[in-house]
Design a protein around this motif. Structure first.
Motif, PDB file in Angstrom:
ATOM      1  N   UNK A 345       0.861  -1.108   0.499  1.00 29.07           N
ATOM      2  CA  UNK A 345       0.004  -0.244   0.175  1.00 29.07           C
ATOM      3  C   UNK A 345       0.776   1.357   0.245  1.00 29.07           C
ATOM      4  N   UNK A 346       2.812   1.673   0.428  1.00 22.99           N
ATOM      5  CA  UNK A 346       2.912   2.293   1.003  1.00 22.99           C
ATOM      6  C   UNK A 346       3.583   2.805   0.144  1.00 22.99           C
ATOM      7  N   UNK A 347       4.142   1.126  -1.207  1.00 21.79           N
ATOM      8  CA  UNK A 347       4.758   1.411  -2.273  1.00 21.79           C
ATOM      9  C   UNK A 347       4.004   1.953  -3.370  1.00 21.79           C
ATOM     10  N   UNK A 348       2.528   1.858  -3.570  1.00 19.53           N
ATOM     11  CA  UNK A 348       1.489   1.963  -4.671  1.00 19.53           C
ATOM     12  C   UNK A 348       0.829   3.650  -4.364  1.00 19.53           C
ATOM     13  N   UNK A 349       0.829   3.870  -3.317  1.00 19.07           N
ATOM     14  CA  UNK A 349       0.279   4.687  -3.260  1.00 19.07           C
ATOM     15  C   UNK A 349       1.138   6.302  -2.758  1.00 19.07           C
ATOM     16  N   UNK A 350       2.331   5.978  -2.682  1.00 18.85           N
ATOM     17  CA  UNK A 350       3.447   6.915  -2.379  1.00 18.85           C
ATOM     18  C   UNK A 350       5.366   6.766  -3.339  1.00 18.85           C
ATOM     19  N   UNK A 351       5.549   5.946  -2.961  1.00 21.26           N
ATOM     20  CA  UNK A 351       6.459   5.153  -2.785  1.00 21.26           C
ATOM     21  C   UNK A 351       7.244   5.418  -4.866  1.00 21.26           C
ATOM     22  N   UNK A 452       5.993  -7.105 -16.095  1.00 21.66           N
ATOM     23  CA  UNK A 452       5.383  -6.069 -15.703  1.00 21.66           C
ATOM     24  C   UNK A 452       5.835  -5.460 -13.938  1.00 21.66           C
ATOM     25  N   UNK A 453       6.489  -3.971 -14.175  1.00 20.04           N
ATOM     26  CA  UNK A 453       7.598  -4.127 -13.463  1.00 20.04           C
ATOM     27  C   UNK A 453       7.257  -3.149 -12.705  1.00 20.04           C
ATOM     28  N   UNK A 454       5.811  -2.275 -12.903  1.00 26.90           N
ATOM     29  CA  UNK A 454       5.014  -1.714 -11.376  1.00 26.90           C
ATOM     30  C   UNK A 454       4.877  -2.308 -10.634  1.00 26.90           C
ATOM     31  N   UNK A 455       4.359  -4.039 -10.595  1.00 29.27           N
ATOM     32  CA  UNK A 455       3.942  -4.884  -9.876  1.00 29.27           C
ATOM     33  C   UNK A 455       4.562  -5.628  -9.289  1.00 29.27           C
ATOM     34  N   UNK A 457       7.976  -3.743  -8.510  1.00 33.81           N
ATOM     35  CA  UNK A 457       7.902  -2.960  -7.801  1.00 33.81           C
ATOM     36  C   UNK A 457       7.670  -3.689  -6.260  1.00 33.81           C
ATOM     37  N   UNK A 458       6.429  -3.766  -6.797  1.00 37.68           N
ATOM     38  CA  UNK A 458       5.188  -3.124  -5.136  1.00 37.68           C
ATOM     39  C   UNK A 458       5.013  -4.575  -4.591  1.00 37.68           C
ATOM     40  N   UNK A 459       5.023  -5.538  -5.222  1.00 31.57           N
ATOM     41  CA  UNK A 459       5.927  -7.068  -4.648  1.00 31.57           C
ATOM     42  C   UNK A 459       7.371  -6.950  -4.110  1.00 31.57           C
ATOM     43  N   UNK A 460       8.164  -6.878  -5.039  1.00 37.25           N
ATOM     44  CA  UNK A 460       9.805  -6.734  -3.722  1.00 37.25           C
ATOM     45  C   UNK A 460       9.334  -5.682  -2.297  1.00 37.25           C
ATOM     46  N   UNK A 461       8.609  -4.186  -2.199  1.00 39.00           N
ATOM     47  CA  UNK A 461       8.564  -3.465  -0.919  1.00 39.00           C
ATOM     48  C   UNK A 461       8.018  -4.537  -0.642  1.00 39.00           C
ATOM     49  N   UNK A 462       7.038  -5.095  -0.263  1.00 38.27           N
ATOM     50  CA  UNK A 462       5.841  -5.990  -0.291  1.00 38.27           C
ATOM     51  C   UNK A 462       6.824  -7.044   0.533  1.00 38.27           C
ATOM     52  N   UNK A 463       7.435  -7.619   0.184  1.00 36.22           N
ATOM     53  CA  UNK A 463       8.337  -8.924   0.830  1.00 36.22           C
ATOM     54  C   UNK A 463       9.672  -7.888   1.370  1.00 36.22           C
ATOM     55  N   UNK A 464      10.310  -7.001   1.194  1.00 37.04           N
ATOM     56  CA  UNK A 464      11.247  -6.300   2.366  1.00 37.04           C
ATOM     57  C   UNK A 464       9.964  -5.690   3.533  1.00 37.04           C
ATOM     58  N   UNK A 465       8.838  -5.161   3.638  1.00 36.21           N
ATOM     59  CA  UNK A 465       8.103  -4.776   4.802  1.00 36.21           C
ATOM     60  C   UNK A 465       7.678  -6.339   5.443  1.00 36.21           C
ATOM     61  N   UNK A 466       6.887  -6.933   4.643  1.00 42.01           N
ATOM     62  CA  UNK A 466       6.439  -8.422   5.250  1.00 42.01           C
ATOM     63  C   UNK A 466       7.982  -8.969   5.876  1.00 42.01           C
ATOM     64  N   UNK A 467       8.623  -9.243   5.617  1.00 39.16           N
ATOM     65  CA  UNK A 467      10.638 -10.131   6.295  1.00 39.16           C
ATOM     66  C   UNK A 467      10.228  -8.983   7.860  1.00 39.16           C
TER      67      UNK A 467
END
Length: 562
Positions: A345-351, A452-455, A457-467
């Motif tokens: 959510x943070x990556x999609x809405x801001x980063x 799909x680079x945008x997706x 990016x979002x999943x990568x940021x989500x993976x780092x945040x999940x860890x």
């Protein structure tokens, strides 16, 4: 012939047989006398117990100490609750000099005569006087309780009694320890009892017994044993041979304690390194791989810790108590999903609008971190929250004396390496990992190849945040859960990533363990704060020589730097 009357009839028995019978009669008379003596002693023993208990209410501390010592020597099981009540400030003295145990009951107080165990109904609780003890008496009470529980059927009670006997060696406990040793089968308790017996003989035995006790204690690695030997060495008029033997034993203990301390510091360093690694793994992805300076990374860790708290409370409220230990197993994936979704959510809405603008990204994520902290304070309040360790993570085991390995730290170390291994597999053995590496190395080419680079990016940021969320669950097991939890680790996490090499998992591992071990090895000499300052200065100097860290920088940040 010998005439003997049985049941009113006279029987004639030959002389030889009569002599044997007379001898038997004498033995019977002796046994009867002994039984009568023992029977006479029972009320006397009760009277003795009453006198000893009355001594606990004596006017001076010396009178109370004599009564405590007498109770410890009595071996009377009833003395245990009396001494426990005295130690717990629940022993009172009635106006008629009776000693009374006071126990809370239904908003009031239950009064029991300490000597007889009978309820007391003719005295008001307000009319009782406190029986005051000082530190010296507390030590005597603990020693007495230890002596009285050496023969307890409860293993933990016997082990505690043996340890108390070591803390308070006395000539009075030698015989009791010898008897307890003869009956003890547990190896750990026997070892502790043998050490306690040697400590008691050190101050009360003959010269040969003291020499044997010194040799036995010289094989220990317990600082308490060292203190006992040190105290014994400087007693007045000590024999030169005993003085020399005690010095040699102290030197041997010092050497073992030094190596034990190094081993303990290494374990503590690995433990601290694993904590730093857990906190930095997620940052190694969001900052190292994506090139995003995420100042809200600490708050992702904090949300994972609060997820652990919430899951624990739900288990307590809705599931049987027997299932409470499983809350941590559920909290780990829940924290990963919650923090991961928050990251997406943070990556999609801001980063995603700030790629390539590091200063704006830093300020924006710092603002997000303040918002998340205030949201947690509004929901859960500012005070720390308690997250209990499951029973299988509670306690630990002694490797050697003075080197304790706790289960929670050990499991966190294992968990850290499992997470690191799983992440390495994801990055190197999955389609998502291949796409992520392609996007970070050359975004335009990856997009031209249909990725799909945008997706990604979002999943990568989500993976780092999940860890980071899983790291928060782990940190909840070794520290406080508070809104400021993330701020304690954000700076150290950036240090680990930069020192190890931005975007390199192996560098993150080496950097975290190096910083953890160096910190713990410096602490005994420089202190915790100065040690951190020394490490920070060393990293700054190292980065001046190797700006890309221990391992070469790869990925989007390297391209931007070029």
């Amino acid at each position: 012939m010998l005439a003997v009357e049985f049941g009113g009839a006279v029987k004639w028995i030959p002389t030889s047989a009569g002599t044997t019978i007379l001898t038997g009669f004498r033995r019977l008379r002796l046994a009867a006398a002994l039984l009568m003596f023992m029977a006479a002693m029972v009320p006397a023993r009760a009277e003795d117990l009453g006198a000893m208990v009355a001594g606990l209410g004596g006017a001076t501390f010396a009178d109370k100490e004599k009564a405590i010592i007498a109770l410890s020597k009595s071996g009377e099981p009833r003395a245990v609750p009396i001494l426990q009540a005295l130690l717990g400030d629940r022993l009172r003295k009635a106006p008629d000099a009776r000693v009374v145990i006071v126990d809370p009951a239904g908003g009031g107080a239950k009064l029991t005569d300490a000597a007889t165990g009978q309820p007391v109904a003719d005295v008001a609780p307000d009319g009782l006087d406190r029986i005051i003890v000082n530190n010296r008496l507390r030590g005597a009470i603990e020693a007495a309780l230890g002596t009285l529980t050496l023969f307890s059927p409860d293993r933990e009670a016997r082990l505690g009694a043996a340890q108390d006997a070591l803390r308070h060696p006395s000539a009075d406990t030698v015989v009791l320890l010898q008897k307890a040793l003869a009956a003890e089968q547990d190896t750990e308790i026997r070892t502790t009892m043998q050490r306690s017996l040697a400590a008691s003989q050190l101050f009360a035995g003959s010269k040969d017994e003291r020499l044997a006790a010194i040799r036995a204690l010289g094989t220990a690695t317990d600082p308490q044993v060292k203190n006992l030997l040190d105290e014994f060495r400087y007693t007045a008029n000590i024999d030169p041979e005993l003085y020399k033997a005690a010095g040699e034993a102290l030197a041997a203990i010092d050497s073992r304690l030094r190596w034990t301390g190094i081993a303990a510091n290494l374990f503590q360093g690995i433990s601290l390194g694993s904590v730093l690694l857990l906190a930095a793994i997620g940052l190694a992805i969001t900052f190292g791989v994506m090139g995003v300076i995420n100042m809200a990374h600490g708050e992702m860790i904090m949300t994972g810790a609060y997820v652990a708290f919430v899951v624990q409370q739900l288990f307590r409220a809705f599931l049987p108590p027997g299932l409470l230990d499983a809350y941590l197993v559920v909290a780990v994936p829940v924290a990963f999903l919650f923090a991961g979704l928050l990251g997406v959510l943070l990556e999609r809405c801001l980063i995603r609008f700030l790629y390539g603008r590091p200063l704006e990204t830093l300020l924006a994520t710092w603002g997000i971190s303040l918002v998340l902290q205030q949201a947690v304070r509004s929901i859960f309040g500012s005070p720390n929250k308690e997250v209990a360790n499951p029973s299988w993570m509670t306690g630990g085991f002694d490797v050697v004396g003075g080197f304790m390995v706790t289960w929670n730290r050990l499991y966190i170390i294992i968990f850290c390496f499992v997470v690191l291994g799983a992440l390495a597999l994801i990055l190197n053995r999955t389609r998502f990992g291949l796409h992520m590496r392609a996007v970070t190395q050359n975004r335009d080419m990856a997009a031209a190849m249909g990725i799909p680079t945008a997706r990604i990016d979002a999943l990568t940021f989500g993976l780092g945040s999940g860890i980071a969320g899983m790291a928060g669950v782990a940190l909840s097991q070794i520290g406080n859960v508070s809104p400021n939890l993330g701020t304690l680790y954000i700076v150290d996490s950036f240090m680990v990533v930069v020192f190890g090499g931005v975007g390199n998992l192996m560098g993150t591992l080496v950097g975290a363990l190096s910083l953890g071990i160096v910190n713990k090895l410096l602490e005994p000499y420089a202190g915790a704060i100065l040690g951190k300052i020394v490490v920070l200065v060393a990293i700054i100097l190292f980065i001046q020589r190797r700006p890309r860290g221990l391992f070469a920088l790869k990925g989007r940040a390297a391209d931007a730097e070029a």
